[in-house]
Write a protein that holds these residues in place. Structure first.
Motif, PDB file in Angstrom:
ATOM      1  N   GLY A 192      63.357 -89.517  40.788  1.00  0.00           N
ATOM      2  CA  GLY A 192      62.194 -88.653  40.918  1.00  0.00           C
ATOM      3  C   GLY A 192      61.929 -88.195  42.338  1.00  0.00           C
ATOM      4  O   GLY A 192      61.093 -87.320  42.579  1.00  0.00           O
ATOM      5  N   VAL A 193      62.629 -88.781  43.309  1.00  0.00           N
ATOM      6  CA  VAL A 193      62.431 -88.422  44.705  1.00  0.00           C
ATOM      7  C   VAL A 193      63.338 -87.240  45.045  1.00  0.00           C
ATOM      8  O   VAL A 193      64.526 -87.252  44.763  1.00  0.00           O
ATOM      9  CB  VAL A 193      62.763 -89.621  45.623  1.00  0.00           C
ATOM     10  CG1 VAL A 193      62.634 -89.219  47.091  1.00  0.00           C
ATOM     11  CG2 VAL A 193      61.845 -90.791  45.307  1.00  0.00           C
ATOM     12  N   GLU A 215      65.545 -91.255  55.443  1.00  0.00           N
ATOM     13  CA  GLU A 215      65.908 -91.254  54.019  1.00  0.00           C
ATOM     14  C   GLU A 215      67.257 -91.933  53.773  1.00  0.00           C
ATOM     15  O   GLU A 215      68.144 -91.900  54.623  1.00  0.00           O
ATOM     16  CB  GLU A 215      65.949 -89.828  53.479  1.00  0.00           C
ATOM     17  CG  GLU A 215      64.632 -89.076  53.595  1.00  0.00           C
ATOM     18  CD  GLU A 215      63.516 -89.734  52.807  1.00  0.00           C
ATOM     19  OE1 GLU A 215      63.803 -90.375  51.778  1.00  0.00           O
ATOM     20  OE2 GLU A 215      62.346 -89.609  53.230  1.00  0.00           O
ATOM     21  N   VAL A 216      67.395 -92.510  52.580  1.00  0.00           N
ATOM     22  CA  VAL A 216      68.643 -93.182  52.219  1.00  0.00           C
ATOM     23  C   VAL A 216      69.449 -92.382  51.195  1.00  0.00           C
ATOM     24  O   VAL A 216      70.481 -92.851  50.717  1.00  0.00           O
ATOM     25  CB  VAL A 216      68.367 -94.604  51.678  1.00  0.00           C
ATOM     26  CG1 VAL A 216      67.775 -95.487  52.758  1.00  0.00           C
ATOM     27  CG2 VAL A 216      67.447 -94.563  50.461  1.00  0.00           C
ATOM     28  N   LEU A 217      68.998 -91.178  50.890  1.00  0.00           N
ATOM     29  CA  LEU A 217      69.693 -90.355  49.899  1.00  0.00           C
ATOM     30  C   LEU A 217      69.566 -88.884  50.280  1.00  0.00           C
ATOM     31  O   LEU A 217      68.472 -88.399  50.560  1.00  0.00           O
ATOM     32  CB  LEU A 217      69.086 -90.585  48.512  1.00  0.00           C
ATOM     33  CG  LEU A 217      69.843 -90.012  47.308  1.00  0.00           C
ATOM     34  CD1 LEU A 217      71.168 -90.745  47.111  1.00  0.00           C
ATOM     35  CD2 LEU A 217      69.000 -90.119  46.043  1.00  0.00           C
ATOM     36  N   VAL A 218      70.716 -88.181  50.294  1.00  0.00           N
ATOM     37  CA  VAL A 218      70.755 -86.741  50.521  1.00  0.00           C
ATOM     38  C   VAL A 218      71.717 -86.149  49.503  1.00  0.00           C
ATOM     39  O   VAL A 218      72.815 -86.680  49.298  1.00  0.00           O
ATOM     40  CB  VAL A 218      71.239 -86.384  51.947  1.00  0.00           C
ATOM     41  CG1 VAL A 218      71.353 -84.878  52.111  1.00  0.00           C
ATOM     42  CG2 VAL A 218      70.285 -86.945  52.991  1.00  0.00           C
ATOM     43  N   PHE A 224      66.248 -95.422  57.247  1.00  0.00           N
ATOM     44  CA  PHE A 224      65.399 -96.406  57.923  1.00  0.00           C
ATOM     45  C   PHE A 224      66.042 -97.789  57.977  1.00  0.00           C
ATOM     46  O   PHE A 224      65.623 -98.639  58.769  1.00  0.00           O
ATOM     47  CB  PHE A 224      64.034 -96.488  57.224  1.00  0.00           C
ATOM     48  CG  PHE A 224      64.021 -97.321  55.968  1.00  0.00           C
ATOM     49  CD1 PHE A 224      63.556 -98.628  55.993  1.00  0.00           C
ATOM     50  CD2 PHE A 224      64.490 -96.807  54.761  1.00  0.00           C
ATOM     51  CE1 PHE A 224      63.551 -99.406  54.846  1.00  0.00           C
ATOM     52  CE2 PHE A 224      64.476 -97.566  53.614  1.00  0.00           C
ATOM     53  CZ  PHE A 224      64.007 -98.880  53.647  1.00  0.00           C
ATOM     54  N   LEU A 225      67.060 -98.024  57.159  1.00  0.00           N
ATOM     55  CA  LEU A 225      67.720 -99.327  57.161  1.00  0.00           C
ATOM     56  C   LEU A 225      68.553 -99.561  58.425  1.00  0.00           C
ATOM     57  O   LEU A 225      68.865-100.700  58.765  1.00  0.00           O
ATOM     58  CB  LEU A 225      68.613 -99.457  55.926  1.00  0.00           C
ATOM     59  CG  LEU A 225      67.891 -99.435  54.577  1.00  0.00           C
ATOM     60  CD1 LEU A 225      68.894 -99.382  53.444  1.00  0.00           C
ATOM     61  CD2 LEU A 225      66.978-100.648  54.436  1.00  0.00           C
ATOM     62  N   PHE A 251      61.402 -99.855  50.156  1.00  0.00           N
ATOM     63  CA  PHE A 251      60.509-100.382  51.181  1.00  0.00           C
ATOM     64  C   PHE A 251      60.327 -99.419  52.353  1.00  0.00           C
ATOM     65  O   PHE A 251      59.684 -99.765  53.348  1.00  0.00           O
ATOM     66  CB  PHE A 251      61.010-101.744  51.677  1.00  0.00           C
ATOM     67  CG  PHE A 251      60.935-102.803  50.614  1.00  0.00           C
ATOM     68  CD1 PHE A 251      59.756-103.488  50.381  1.00  0.00           C
ATOM     69  CD2 PHE A 251      62.035-103.072  49.801  1.00  0.00           C
ATOM     70  CE1 PHE A 251      59.668-104.435  49.370  1.00  0.00           C
ATOM     71  CE2 PHE A 251      61.966-104.023  48.799  1.00  0.00           C
ATOM     72  CZ  PHE A 251      60.779-104.711  48.583  1.00  0.00           C
ATOM     73  N   LYS A 252      60.857 -98.210  52.228  1.00  0.00           N
ATOM     74  CA  LYS A 252      60.742 -97.223  53.307  1.00  0.00           C
ATOM     75  C   LYS A 252      59.293 -96.946  53.679  1.00  0.00           C
ATOM     76  O   LYS A 252      58.957 -96.784  54.862  1.00  0.00           O
ATOM     77  CB  LYS A 252      61.431 -95.912  52.914  1.00  0.00           C
ATOM     78  CG  LYS A 252      61.355 -94.833  53.991  1.00  0.00           C
ATOM     79  CD  LYS A 252      62.075 -93.577  53.566  1.00  0.00           C
ATOM     80  CE  LYS A 252      61.266 -92.774  52.572  1.00  0.00           C
ATOM     81  NZ  LYS A 252      60.083 -92.129  53.223  1.00  0.00           N
ATOM     82  N   ASP A 253      58.426 -96.873  52.705  1.00  0.00           N
ATOM     83  CA  ASP A 253      57.034 -96.515  52.964  1.00  0.00           C
ATOM     84  C   ASP A 253      56.101 -97.728  52.993  1.00  0.00           C
ATOM     85  O   ASP A 253      54.880 -97.566  52.916  1.00  0.00           O
ATOM     86  CB  ASP A 253      56.557 -95.511  51.904  1.00  0.00           C
ATOM     87  CG  ASP A 253      57.358 -94.218  51.953  1.00  0.00           C
ATOM     88  OD1 ASP A 253      57.633 -93.754  53.070  1.00  0.00           O
ATOM     89  OD2 ASP A 253      57.711 -93.687  50.879  1.00  0.00           O
TER      90      ASP A 253
END
Length: 340
Positions: A102-103, A122-125, A141-142, A47-49
């Motif tokens: 895929g992100v 972002e929620v993933l690095v 963003f959460l 839901f980030k975007d």
């Protein structure tokens, strides 16, 4: 036709008046109830975007779910909150990575993809070291603009250094201050550290650290530690001395003398080492030349390593804006003990 319009109007009114689940709330809460933090994040990550309503919904569900986990475990050194299930099919235990493979998540000094850290939304690095990729989930963003919920450049630097210097960490008792998402602690555990204790003043940061440790298949203990709290300091001191203390982005210019004294108390006399990353020249006024002493002679400055040695130049190819300070604990006892 009139009947069809009436039915449509009734349906529209019912849709407006009925409570809407706009962000996978039920699925996320089910994951939280099962203790699967990564899966809960994955249910909300998409839901980030989306629009403001969906983003706010996801944020509220996330923050309340984490708060409930913390409250339920009476958080302080509690047992891991995580679902002890099978490894997910991609070889790590990140549901976010699996859902969003895929992100692009790579953060690599070699191709300059690290330059957009911190990835606030972002929620993933995925930190690329020489040997492996360290998968990190973060709040993004959460939990917008929360310092301890995302990876920052000093943490990225210290993670690269840790992964490249395993002999300095292998078999050692390690403490990380202000651990955030836990990247340097995880890198240390992957190096074969004897034990790793990651600390932060925010309980929700500890949830991320434990989640990320499980994702990467390592054991990292966590503990709340607010440096301004005498009770917290006393609790941490009960585990001292430590062989290694790590600290990334500790804002040392704001409390340099207090920090050096704390490190002297935490480190093993004669052999202990501290590795601190921060902005270049952030504490230059507090440091002696290499070989000089600090904290009443209990610490010695060994070296200042510039980020350029790890490929951390700026976007324009100029010198790195980050440095790593190496401190050694001397054999000297605290002055108070010497006077006894």
């Amino acid at each position: 036709l009139w009947l069809s319009y009436t039915a449509a109007a009734v349906a529209a009114v019912a849709a407006v008046s009925a409570p809407l689940t706009t962000c996978n709330e039920e699925l996320a809460r089910m994951a939280f109830a099962a203790g699967d933090v990564s899966l809960a994040r994955a249910e909300l990550a998409g839901f980030k975007d989306f629009g403001r309503a969906e983003r706010e919904c996801a944020s509220q569900v996330w923050k309340s779910g984490v708060a409930e986990l913390i409250a339920r475990d009476a958080w302080r050194g509690a047992a891991p909150l995580l679902h002890q299930g099978h490894r997910r099919r991609h070889g790590n235990d990140s549901a976010v990575w699996e859902r969003r493979a895929g992100v692009l998540c790579a953060a690599d000094a070699a191709d300059t993809s690290w330059l957009d850290i911190p990835r606030i939304q972002e929620v993933l690095v995925c930190v690329q070291t020489k040997e492996r990729q360290i998968i990190l989930e973060q709040d993004g963003f959460l939990r917008a603009f929360d310092m301890s919920s995302v990876l920052w450049p000093p943490g990225f630097f210290l993670t690269l250094w840790s992964a490249a210097n395993c002999p300095a960490l292998e078999g050692r008792r390690i403490l990380e201050l202000g651990a955030g998402v836990g990247a340097p602690s995880i890198a240390s555990a992957l190096c074969g550290a004897g034990s790793v204790l990651a600390t932060d003043k925010d309980a929700h940061a500890l949830v991320n650290i434990q989640t990320n440790a499980e994702i990467n298949g390592v054991s990292v203990r966590t503990e709340l530690f607010d440096w301004s709290s005498e009770a917290d300091t006393a609790a941490i001191m009960r585990g001292a001395p430590y062989d290694v203390v790590l600290g990334a982005g500790l804002a040392p210019h704001r409390w340099a003398e207090e920090l050096f004294n704390l490190l002297a108390r935490l480190l093993k006399p004669g052999t202990g080492k501290a590795y601190l990353t921060h902005g270049t020249d952030e504490i230059v006024e507090y440091l002696p030349t290499p070989g000089g002493e600090l904290a009443d002679g209990m610490l010695r400055l060994d070296e200042v390593i510039v980020g350029d040695r790890f490929g951390l130049q700026t976007r324009w190819g100029k010198a790195s804006e980050f440095e790593l300070v190496v401190l050694s604990r001397t054999p000297r006892a605290p002055r108070l003990l010497e006077d006894l």
